[in-house]
Scaffold this motif. Structure first.
Motif, PDB file in Angstrom:
ATOM      1  N   ILE A  29       0.838  -1.199   0.000  1.00 37.60           N
ATOM      2  CA  ILE A  29       0.000   0.000   0.000  1.00 37.60           C
ATOM      3  C   ILE A  29       0.875   1.252   0.000  1.00 37.60           C
ATOM      4  CG2 ILE A  29      -1.778   1.270   1.257  1.00 37.60           C
ATOM      5  CD1 ILE A  29      -2.230  -1.465   2.735  1.00 37.60           C
ATOM      6  N   LYS A  30       0.441   2.240  -0.783  1.00 41.14           N
ATOM      7  CA  LYS A  30       1.083   3.547  -0.760  1.00 41.14           C
ATOM      8  C   LYS A  30       0.010   4.600  -1.002  1.00 41.14           C
ATOM      9  CE  LYS A  30       4.543   6.371  -3.032  1.00 41.14           C
ATOM     10  NZ  LYS A  30       5.267   6.578  -4.273  1.00 41.14           N
ATOM     11  N   LYS A  31       0.044   5.662  -0.234  1.00 41.19           N
ATOM     12  CA  LYS A  31      -0.901   6.773  -0.414  1.00 41.19           C
ATOM     13  C   LYS A  31      -0.525   7.523  -1.694  1.00 41.19           C
ATOM     14  CE  LYS A  31      -3.991   9.381   1.947  1.00 41.19           C
ATOM     15  NZ  LYS A  31      -5.317   9.161   1.435  1.00 41.19           N
ATOM     16  N   ASN A  32      -1.533   7.913  -2.482  1.00 42.59           N
ATOM     17  CA  ASN A  32      -1.250   8.732  -3.666  1.00 42.59           C
ATOM     18  C   ASN A  32      -2.029  10.043  -3.600  1.00 42.59           C
ATOM     19  OD1 ASN A  32      -3.866   8.498  -4.824  1.00 42.59           O
ATOM     20  ND2 ASN A  32      -3.322   6.616  -5.866  1.00 42.59           N
ATOM     21  N   ASN A  33      -1.769  10.937  -4.538  1.00 41.64           N
ATOM     22  CA  ASN A  33      -2.405  12.262  -4.525  1.00 41.64           C
ATOM     23  C   ASN A  33      -3.440  12.422  -5.630  1.00 41.64           C
ATOM     24  OD1 ASN A  33      -0.722  13.105  -2.398  1.00 41.64           O
ATOM     25  ND2 ASN A  33       0.921  13.501  -3.845  1.00 41.64           N
ATOM     26  N   TYR A  34      -3.919  11.319  -6.186  1.00 42.97           N
ATOM     27  CA  TYR A  34      -4.804  11.392  -7.346  1.00 42.97           C
ATOM     28  C   TYR A  34      -6.286  11.523  -7.001  1.00 42.97           C
ATOM     29  CZ  TYR A  34      -0.656   9.873  -9.845  1.00 42.97           C
ATOM     30  OH  TYR A  34       0.605   9.784 -10.357  1.00 42.97           O
ATOM     31  N   GLY A  35      -6.690  11.110  -5.822  1.00 39.74           N
ATOM     32  CA  GLY A  35      -8.104  11.147  -5.482  1.00 39.74           C
ATOM     33  C   GLY A  35      -8.840   9.883  -5.908  1.00 39.74           C
ATOM     34  N   TYR A  36      -8.123   8.930  -6.441  1.00 41.64           N
ATOM     35  CA  TYR A  36      -8.712   7.643  -6.804  1.00 41.64           C
ATOM     36  C   TYR A  36      -7.673   6.546  -6.562  1.00 41.64           C
ATOM     37  CZ  TYR A  36      -6.183   8.739 -11.132  1.00 41.64           C
ATOM     38  OH  TYR A  36      -5.222   9.102 -12.039  1.00 41.64           O
ATOM     39  N   ASN A  37      -8.135   5.317  -6.505  1.00 37.66           N
ATOM     40  CA  ASN A  37      -7.242   4.189  -6.267  1.00 37.66           C
ATOM     41  C   ASN A  37      -6.676   3.661  -7.575  1.00 37.66           C
ATOM     42  OD1 ASN A  37      -7.646   4.179  -3.497  1.00 37.66           O
ATOM     43  ND2 ASN A  37      -9.428   2.856  -3.653  1.00 37.66           N
ATOM     44  N   ARG A  38      -5.443   3.150  -7.494  1.00 39.33           N
ATOM     45  CA  ARG A  38      -4.839   2.446  -8.620  1.00 39.33           C
ATOM     46  C   ARG A  38      -4.424   1.076  -8.110  1.00 39.33           C
ATOM     47  NH1 ARG A  38      -0.237   5.883 -11.159  1.00 39.33           N
ATOM     48  NH2 ARG A  38       0.625   5.493  -9.123  1.00 39.33           N
ATOM     49  N   PHE A  39      -4.521   0.078  -8.977  1.00 35.69           N
ATOM     50  CA  PHE A  39      -4.288  -1.302  -8.562  1.00 35.69           C
ATOM     51  C   PHE A  39      -3.222  -1.962  -9.414  1.00 35.69           C
ATOM     52  CE2 PHE A  39      -8.654  -0.183  -7.620  1.00 35.69           C
ATOM     53  CZ  PHE A  39      -8.754  -0.551  -6.289  1.00 35.69           C
ATOM     54  N   GLY A  40      -2.463  -2.850  -8.770  1.00 28.88           N
ATOM     55  CA  GLY A  40      -1.505  -3.679  -9.470  1.00 28.88           C
ATOM     56  C   GLY A  40      -1.696  -5.122  -9.027  1.00 28.88           C
ATOM     57  N   PHE A  41      -1.455  -6.048  -9.945  1.00 33.37           N
ATOM     58  CA  PHE A  41      -1.658  -7.465  -9.659  1.00 33.37           C
ATOM     59  C   PHE A  41      -0.440  -8.244 -10.117  1.00 33.37           C
ATOM     60  CE2 PHE A  41      -5.684  -5.423 -10.489  1.00 33.37           C
ATOM     61  CZ  PHE A  41      -6.412  -5.779  -9.375  1.00 33.37           C
TER      62      PHE A  41
END
Length: 110
Positions: A29-41
């Motif tokens: 997990i890492k906090k981002n500044n985009y206002g939405y979630n991004r996912f990696g698999f």
């Protein structure tokens, strides 16, 4: 669902050293500044057969797609399947997903 595709972005999440795991999955997990979630698999290279890795990744994508609306926003989340996930079915992967999300207080609820 927005997917993390860039190797540099994957590395930045891994380098954050904020992770949690259970029997089937590891969640970075890492906090981002985009206002939405991004996912990696990803799936561990110890899972020798590419077919098995792909099946697990597809299952994880579907689990996230169906439960994405319950997550708090502005995070980069990478789900890594462990070797044990090869023996797991969809339901147990979903249970692992929910357990990790709730333990990290990312679950918004209904």
């Amino acid at each position: 669902m927005i997917i993390i595709k860039n190797n540099k972005e994957y590395k930045s999440v891994y380098d954050c050293k904020n992770s949690i795991s259970d029997y089937n999955l590891v969640l970075f997990i890492k906090k981002n500044n985009y206002g939405y979630n991004r996912f990696g698999f990803t799936a561990a290279k110890k899972i020798k057969k590419a077919v098995s890795r792909n099946i697990i990744r597809r299952r994880l994508k579907e689990i996230v797609r169906l439960n994405e609306y319950n997550l708090k926003e502005s995070y980069d989340l990478i789900f890594m399947a462990k070797v044990n996930a090869t023996e797991s079915d969809y339901k147990s992967l979903e249970k692992s997903y929910m357990k990790l999300i709730k333990r990290k207080n990312l679950y918004k609820g209904d």
